[in-house]
Design a protein around this motif. Structure first.
Motif, PDB file in Angstrom:
ATOM      1  N   THR A 224       0.847  -1.187   0.000  1.00 10.13           N
ATOM      2  CA  THR A 224       0.000   0.000   0.000  1.00 10.13           C
ATOM      3  C   THR A 224       0.885   1.240   0.000  1.00 10.13           C
ATOM      4  OG1 THR A 224      -1.706  -1.159   1.280  1.00 10.13           O
ATOM      5  CG2 THR A 224      -1.847   1.240   1.187  1.00 10.13           C
ATOM      6  N   PHE A 225       0.610   2.167  -0.929  1.00 10.89           N
ATOM      7  CA  PHE A 225       1.385   3.404  -0.977  1.00 10.89           C
ATOM      8  C   PHE A 225       0.899   4.407   0.060  1.00 10.89           C
ATOM      9  CE2 PHE A 225       3.252   1.971  -4.888  1.00 10.89           C
ATOM     10  CZ  PHE A 225       4.452   2.669  -4.962  1.00 10.89           C
ATOM     11  N   SER A 226       1.800   5.232   0.524  1.00  8.40           N
ATOM     12  CA  SER A 226       1.520   6.246   1.541  1.00  8.40           C
ATOM     13  C   SER A 226       0.391   7.184   1.117  1.00  8.40           C
ATOM     14  CB  SER A 226       2.797   7.059   1.808  1.00  8.40           C
ATOM     15  OG  SER A 226       2.498   8.281   2.433  1.00  8.40           O
ATOM     16  N   PRO A 227      -0.420   7.651   2.066  1.00  8.74           N
ATOM     17  CA  PRO A 227      -1.455   8.633   1.738  1.00  8.74           C
ATOM     18  C   PRO A 227      -0.886  10.011   1.443  1.00  8.74           C
ATOM     19  CG  PRO A 227      -1.394   8.268   4.105  1.00  8.74           C
ATOM     20  CD  PRO A 227      -0.467   7.262   3.490  1.00  8.74           C
ATOM     21  N   TYR A 233       1.405   9.711  -8.664  1.00 12.49           N
ATOM     22  CA  TYR A 233       2.716   9.164  -8.299  1.00 12.49           C
ATOM     23  C   TYR A 233       2.576   7.677  -7.973  1.00 12.49           C
ATOM     24  CZ  TYR A 233       7.123   8.562  -5.761  1.00 12.49           C
ATOM     25  OH  TYR A 233       8.353   8.121  -5.344  1.00 12.49           O
ATOM     26  N   ALA A 234       1.566   7.347  -7.177  1.00 14.51           N
ATOM     27  CA  ALA A 234       1.352   5.952  -6.790  1.00 14.51           C
ATOM     28  C   ALA A 234       1.047   5.092  -8.021  1.00 14.51           C
ATOM     29  CB  ALA A 234       0.232   5.851  -5.772  1.00 14.51           C
ATOM     30  N   ASP A 235       0.158   5.575  -8.890  1.00 17.33           N
ATOM     31  CA  ASP A 235      -0.218   4.801 -10.082  1.00 17.33           C
ATOM     32  C   ASP A 235       0.990   4.543 -10.985  1.00 17.33           C
ATOM     33  OD1 ASP A 235      -2.811   4.685  -9.250  1.00 17.33           O
ATOM     34  OD2 ASP A 235      -3.530   6.285 -10.556  1.00 17.33           O
ATOM     35  N   LYS A 240       5.055   0.459 -12.827  1.00 14.26           N
ATOM     36  CA  LYS A 240       6.444   0.059 -12.998  1.00 14.26           C
ATOM     37  C   LYS A 240       6.753  -1.224 -12.221  1.00 14.26           C
ATOM     38  CE  LYS A 240       9.897   2.704 -13.372  1.00 14.26           C
ATOM     39  NZ  LYS A 240      11.028   3.640 -13.163  1.00 14.26           N
ATOM     40  N   LEU A 241       6.235  -1.307 -10.995  1.00 13.53           N
ATOM     41  CA  LEU A 241       6.513  -2.481 -10.166  1.00 13.53           C
ATOM     42  C   LEU A 241       5.898  -3.745 -10.756  1.00 13.53           C
ATOM     43  CD1 LEU A 241       6.128  -1.182  -6.484  1.00 13.53           C
ATOM     44  CD2 LEU A 241       8.202  -2.085  -7.551  1.00 13.53           C
ATOM     45  N   THR A 242       4.656  -3.650 -11.210  1.00 13.02           N
ATOM     46  CA  THR A 242       3.990  -4.842 -11.738  1.00 13.02           C
ATOM     47  C   THR A 242       4.597  -5.278 -13.071  1.00 13.02           C
ATOM     48  OG1 THR A 242       2.265  -3.398 -12.650  1.00 13.02           O
ATOM     49  CG2 THR A 242       1.808  -4.468 -10.545  1.00 13.02           C
ATOM     50  N   ASN A 243       5.128  -4.307 -13.832  1.00 13.84           N
ATOM     51  CA  ASN A 243       5.807  -4.674 -15.080  1.00 13.84           C
ATOM     52  C   ASN A 243       7.119  -5.398 -14.799  1.00 13.84           C
ATOM     53  OD1 ASN A 243       3.878  -3.669 -16.840  1.00 13.84           O
ATOM     54  ND2 ASN A 243       4.792  -1.627 -16.908  1.00 13.84           N
ATOM     55  N   LYS A 244       7.837  -4.941 -13.793  1.00 12.23           N
ATOM     56  CA  LYS A 244       9.131  -5.532 -13.457  1.00 12.23           C
ATOM     57  C   LYS A 244       8.974  -6.824 -12.672  1.00 12.23           C
ATOM     58  CE  LYS A 244      13.725  -4.363 -11.739  1.00 12.23           C
ATOM     59  NZ  LYS A 244      14.609  -3.288 -11.243  1.00 12.23           N
ATOM     60  N   TYR A 245       7.953  -6.854 -11.791  1.00 14.26           N
ATOM     61  CA  TYR A 245       7.735  -8.029 -10.943  1.00 14.26           C
ATOM     62  C   TYR A 245       6.301  -8.525 -11.144  1.00 14.26           C
ATOM     63  CZ  TYR A 245      11.893  -6.132  -8.628  1.00 14.26           C
ATOM     64  OH  TYR A 245      13.142  -5.637  -8.364  1.00 14.26           O
ATOM     65  N   PRO A 246       6.055  -9.377 -12.123  1.00  8.14           N
ATOM     66  CA  PRO A 246       4.700  -9.877 -12.390  1.00  8.14           C
ATOM     67  C   PRO A 246       4.067 -10.571 -11.178  1.00  8.14           C
ATOM     68  CG  PRO A 246       6.193 -10.444 -14.186  1.00  8.14           C
ATOM     69  CD  PRO A 246       7.044  -9.910 -13.083  1.00  8.14           C
ATOM     70  N   GLU A 247       4.909 -11.047 -10.248  1.00 11.96           N
ATOM     71  CA  GLU A 247       4.387 -11.707  -9.044  1.00 11.96           C
ATOM     72  C   GLU A 247       3.547 -10.746  -8.186  1.00 11.96           C
ATOM     73  OE1 GLU A 247       8.617 -13.347  -9.772  1.00 11.96           O
ATOM     74  OE2 GLU A 247       7.543 -11.452  -9.918  1.00 11.96           O
ATOM     75  N   LEU A 248       3.729  -9.443  -8.407  1.00 12.67           N
ATOM     76  CA  LEU A 248       3.010  -8.445  -7.605  1.00 12.67           C
ATOM     77  C   LEU A 248       1.705  -7.978  -8.261  1.00 12.67           C
ATOM     78  CD1 LEU A 248       6.021  -6.213  -6.433  1.00 12.67           C
ATOM     79  CD2 LEU A 248       4.868  -8.043  -5.165  1.00 12.67           C
ATOM     80  N   ASN A 250      -1.860  -7.219  -9.036  1.00  9.27           N
ATOM     81  CA  ASN A 250      -3.049  -7.103  -8.178  1.00  9.27           C
ATOM     82  C   ASN A 250      -2.726  -7.132  -6.676  1.00  9.27           C
ATOM     83  OD1 ASN A 250      -4.793  -7.081 -10.467  1.00  9.27           O
ATOM     84  ND2 ASN A 250      -4.676  -9.326 -10.563  1.00  9.27           N
ATOM     85  N   LYS A 251      -1.472  -6.862  -6.330  1.00  2.00           N
ATOM     86  CA  LYS A 251      -1.083  -6.849  -4.922  1.00  2.00           C
ATOM     87  C   LYS A 251      -0.666  -5.449  -4.446  1.00  2.00           C
ATOM     88  CE  LYS A 251       0.496 -11.646  -4.437  1.00  2.00           C
ATOM     89  NZ  LYS A 251       1.643 -12.517  -4.029  1.00  2.00           N
ATOM     90  N   ILE A 252      -0.823  -4.429  -5.305  1.00  2.00           N
ATOM     91  CA  ILE A 252      -0.378  -3.082  -4.960  1.00  2.00           C
ATOM     92  C   ILE A 252      -1.552  -2.121  -5.082  1.00  2.00           C
ATOM     93  CG2 ILE A 252       1.441  -1.367  -5.268  1.00  2.00           C
ATOM     94  CD1 ILE A 252       2.916  -3.356  -7.033  1.00  2.00           C
TER      95      ILE A 252
END
Length: 264
Positions: A224-227, A233-235, A240-248, A250-252
């Protein structure tokens, strides 16, 4: 030459071995009732990136913590010198010295701090809310995030603990001054910090820090990104994270707390 207590090798016996049970190489205290319980950690975003890239959990020495009580400071003079009976013989003197040295060594171990963030005495994930005070304490003015795991996954993500490293896990107990043993030195805090609802993973080493090898994808259930950062910024970083780490996938997510974002 006087022996520095940083050279003392602590063991599970110094923490009350009968109060722990061994799970996959980790000593879990009996005050942890359910290892499926969700736990969380608030951190800087760059710390998350380091965990994902290096697959190691950075665990600092307790002497690095800002709470002076963690370093052995006492607020009131009567607690500085504990009253102890005068040793009658060499054996008692050696035992008293050994206990004192162990207590001092316990102030210099490495600790990873997690929180339950449980609301309404429920352990259901859907009933767990973000802790605004924890966000303010650990992610304000920073690009922060919160990772969700569980006690079971924290234990299970550790890659073959080294035989020379003893790892303990226990809930923090919040009490006033008067701590006088190894367990108290590591797993008790002043009641001012009760809102943290902390559970600690402790490695019995006096190193300045350790990097514990882990599988981050076994550890992390959700990010979860900071409020205090904008949705844009969060999106951007979620993509970027889901592209680099497919394991993540729907987890962010972004924080559900609505705060005016700080410019980044």
């Amino acid at each position: 030459m006087k022996k520095d207590n940083s050279d003392i090798k602590l063991s599970i016996r110094d923490f009350g071995e009968k109060n722990f049970h061994l799970i996959k190489g980790v000593y879990v205290h009996k005050n942890i009732e359910n290892i499926d319980t969700p736990i969380f950690r608030y951190m800087k975003f760059e710390h998350l990136l380091s965990i994902l890239k290096k697959q190691k959990l950075y665990i600092p020495n307790k002497l690095m913590f800002p709470d002076l009580r963690e370093r052995g400071y006492k607020e009131y003079l009567p607690f500085i010198f504990n009253l102890q009976p005068v040793a009658r013989n060499k054996e008692e003197r050696e035992r008293n010295k050994r206990e004192y040295d162990n207590e001092q060594a316990a102030k210099k171990v490495c600790v990873s701090c997690w929180t339950y963030d449980i609301q309404n005495n429920s352990q259901k994930t859907e009933d767990i809310l973000e802790n605004y005070l924890m966000w303010k304490a650990y992610a304000y003015q920073e690009t922060g995030c919160r990772i969700e795991s569980s006690i079971q996954d924290l234990i299970g993500c550790i890659k073959e603990p080294k035989k020379q490293e003893t790892i303990l896990l226990a809930n923090v107990i919040y009490e006033k001054e008067g701590w006088d043993n190894c367990f108290d030195s590591v797993f008790k805090k002043a009641p001012y910090y009760f809102y943290e609802q902390e559970v600690r993973l402790c490695v019995l080493t006096s190193e300045g820090y350790i990097k514990l090898p882990i599988d981050p994808f076994k550890l992390i259930k959700k990010i979860t990104f900071s409020p205090f950062v904008s949705k844009e910024y969060a999106d951007f970083h979620i993509s970027k994270l889901t592209n680099k780490y497919p394991e993540l996938e729907n987890k962010i997510e972004s924080s559900h707390i609505l705060e005016y974002p700080i410019n980044k």
